[in-house]
Design a protein around this motif. Structure first.
Motif, PDB file in Angstrom:
ATOM      1  N   TYR A   9      -3.674   1.362   3.673  1.00  0.00           N
ATOM      2  CA  TYR A   9      -2.567   1.529   4.612  1.00  0.00           C
ATOM      3  C   TYR A   9      -3.079   1.853   6.009  1.00  0.00           C
ATOM      4  CZ  TYR A   9       1.565   3.333   6.908  1.00  0.00           C
ATOM      5  OH  TYR A   9       2.576   3.547   7.803  1.00  0.00           O
ATOM      6  N   THR A  10      -4.053   2.752   6.097  1.00  0.00           N
ATOM      7  CA  THR A  10      -4.582   3.100   7.424  1.00  0.00           C
ATOM      8  C   THR A  10      -5.349   1.932   8.036  1.00  0.00           C
ATOM      9  OG1 THR A  10      -6.551   4.091   6.429  1.00  0.00           O
ATOM     10  CG2 THR A  10      -4.718   5.555   6.950  1.00  0.00           C
ATOM     11  N   SER A  17       0.829  -1.216   0.000  1.00  0.00           N
ATOM     12  CA  SER A  17       0.000   0.000   0.000  1.00  0.00           C
ATOM     13  C   SER A  17       0.860   1.262   0.000  1.00  0.00           C
ATOM     14  CB  SER A  17      -0.972  -0.015   1.168  1.00  0.00           C
ATOM     15  OG  SER A  17      -0.298  -0.100   2.391  1.00  0.00           O
ATOM     16  N   ILE A  18       1.996   1.246   0.664  1.00  0.00           N
ATOM     17  CA  ILE A  18       2.906   2.395   0.609  1.00  0.00           C
ATOM     18  C   ILE A  18       3.468   2.556  -0.800  1.00  0.00           C
ATOM     19  CG2 ILE A  18       5.164   3.251   1.367  1.00  0.00           C
ATOM     20  CD1 ILE A  18       4.526   2.163   4.133  1.00  0.00           C
ATOM     21  N   LEU A  71      -4.968   6.326  -5.403  1.00  0.00           N
ATOM     22  CA  LEU A  71      -4.246   6.898  -4.268  1.00  0.00           C
ATOM     23  C   LEU A  71      -5.102   6.854  -3.013  1.00  0.00           C
ATOM     24  CD1 LEU A  71      -1.870   8.622  -3.069  1.00  0.00           C
ATOM     25  CD2 LEU A  71      -3.125  10.607  -3.857  1.00  0.00           C
ATOM     26  N   SER A 127      -5.354   3.112  -1.874  1.00  0.00           N
ATOM     27  CA  SER A 127      -4.139   2.574  -1.264  1.00  0.00           C
ATOM     28  C   SER A 127      -3.834   3.249   0.068  1.00  0.00           C
ATOM     29  CB  SER A 127      -2.947   2.669  -2.217  1.00  0.00           C
ATOM     30  OG  SER A 127      -2.747   3.987  -2.649  1.00  0.00           O
ATOM     31  N   GLY A 128      -4.149   4.535   0.191  1.00  0.00           N
ATOM     32  CA  GLY A 128      -3.996   5.195   1.486  1.00  0.00           C
ATOM     33  C   GLY A 128      -4.967   4.644   2.508  1.00  0.00           C
ATOM     34  N   TRP A 129      -6.182   4.348   2.068  1.00  0.00           N
ATOM     35  CA  TRP A 129      -7.177   3.754   2.951  1.00  0.00           C
ATOM     36  C   TRP A 129      -6.730   2.364   3.400  1.00  0.00           C
ATOM     37  CZ3 TRP A 129     -11.125   0.009   1.277  1.00  0.00           C
ATOM     38  CH2 TRP A 129     -12.046  -0.271   2.269  1.00  0.00           C
ATOM     39  N   CYS A 176       2.105   1.534  -3.635  1.00  0.00           N
ATOM     40  CA  CYS A 176       1.025   1.997  -4.512  1.00  0.00           C
ATOM     41  C   CYS A 176       0.696   3.469  -4.263  1.00  0.00           C
ATOM     42  CB  CYS A 176      -0.213   1.131  -4.320  1.00  0.00           C
ATOM     43  SG  CYS A 176      -0.015  -0.535  -4.949  1.00  0.00           S
ATOM     44  N   THR A 177       0.772   3.895  -3.012  1.00  0.00           N
ATOM     45  CA  THR A 177       0.529   5.296  -2.689  1.00  0.00           C
ATOM     46  C   THR A 177       1.580   6.196  -3.340  1.00  0.00           C
ATOM     47  OG1 THR A 177      -0.491   4.686  -0.589  1.00  0.00           O
ATOM     48  CG2 THR A 177       0.263   6.948  -0.799  1.00  0.00           C
ATOM     49  N   SER A 205       1.083   6.129  -7.251  1.00  0.00           N
ATOM     50  CA  SER A 205      -0.092   6.873  -7.695  1.00  0.00           C
ATOM     51  C   SER A 205       0.067   8.368  -7.444  1.00  0.00           C
ATOM     52  CB  SER A 205      -1.362   6.329  -7.040  1.00  0.00           C
ATOM     53  OG  SER A 205      -1.254   6.338  -5.650  1.00  0.00           O
ATOM     54  N   THR A 206       0.812   8.752  -6.417  1.00  0.00           N
ATOM     55  CA  THR A 206       1.096  10.172  -6.211  1.00  0.00           C
ATOM     56  C   THR A 206       1.930  10.716  -7.363  1.00  0.00           C
ATOM     57  OG1 THR A 206       1.028   9.892  -3.811  1.00  0.00           O
ATOM     58  CG2 THR A 206       2.136  11.852  -4.638  1.00  0.00           C
TER      59      THR A 206
END
Length: 91
Positions: free
Chosen positions: A80-81, A10-11, A73, A76-78, A13-14, A17-18
């Motif tokens: 990660y959290t 996830s990091i 983004l 993948s951030g979701w 992919c974040t 995508s950023t």
């Protein structure tokens, strides 16, 4: 909720995508102002009005793809959290 991907993925992919979001927004902006440097990247046309339409179409495609990168983004951030918060919970 259950996570679909782990924290490392996830990091990654974040970050990807950023970068894709920033790059496509810049490219879309440059195509919108008819940047001459990208003349080889648009289909060949004879008249100027058609060229402006083609540049606008390519710019819209870049902005649409940036929107897809933004959704990825957020996803993948979701993830990660979710993975981080479930890591600290006692089962």
């Amino acid at each position: 909720m259950k996570t679909i991907c782990g924290p490392k993925l996830s990091i990654c992919c974040t970050l990807l995508s950023t970068w894709g979001l920033v790059m496509l927004l810049i490219l879309g902006g440059l195509f919108r102002v008819n940047a001459v440097a990208f003349i080889e990247d648009v289909p060949a046309t004879e008249n100027n009005d058609e060229l402006t339409k083609v540049y606008t179409n390519v710019s819209n495609n870049c902005f649409f793809a940036a929107g897809v990168y933004f959704l990825f983004l957020v996803f993948s951030g979701w993830q990660y959290t979710l993975g981080r918060s479930s890591h600290y919970q006692v089962n």
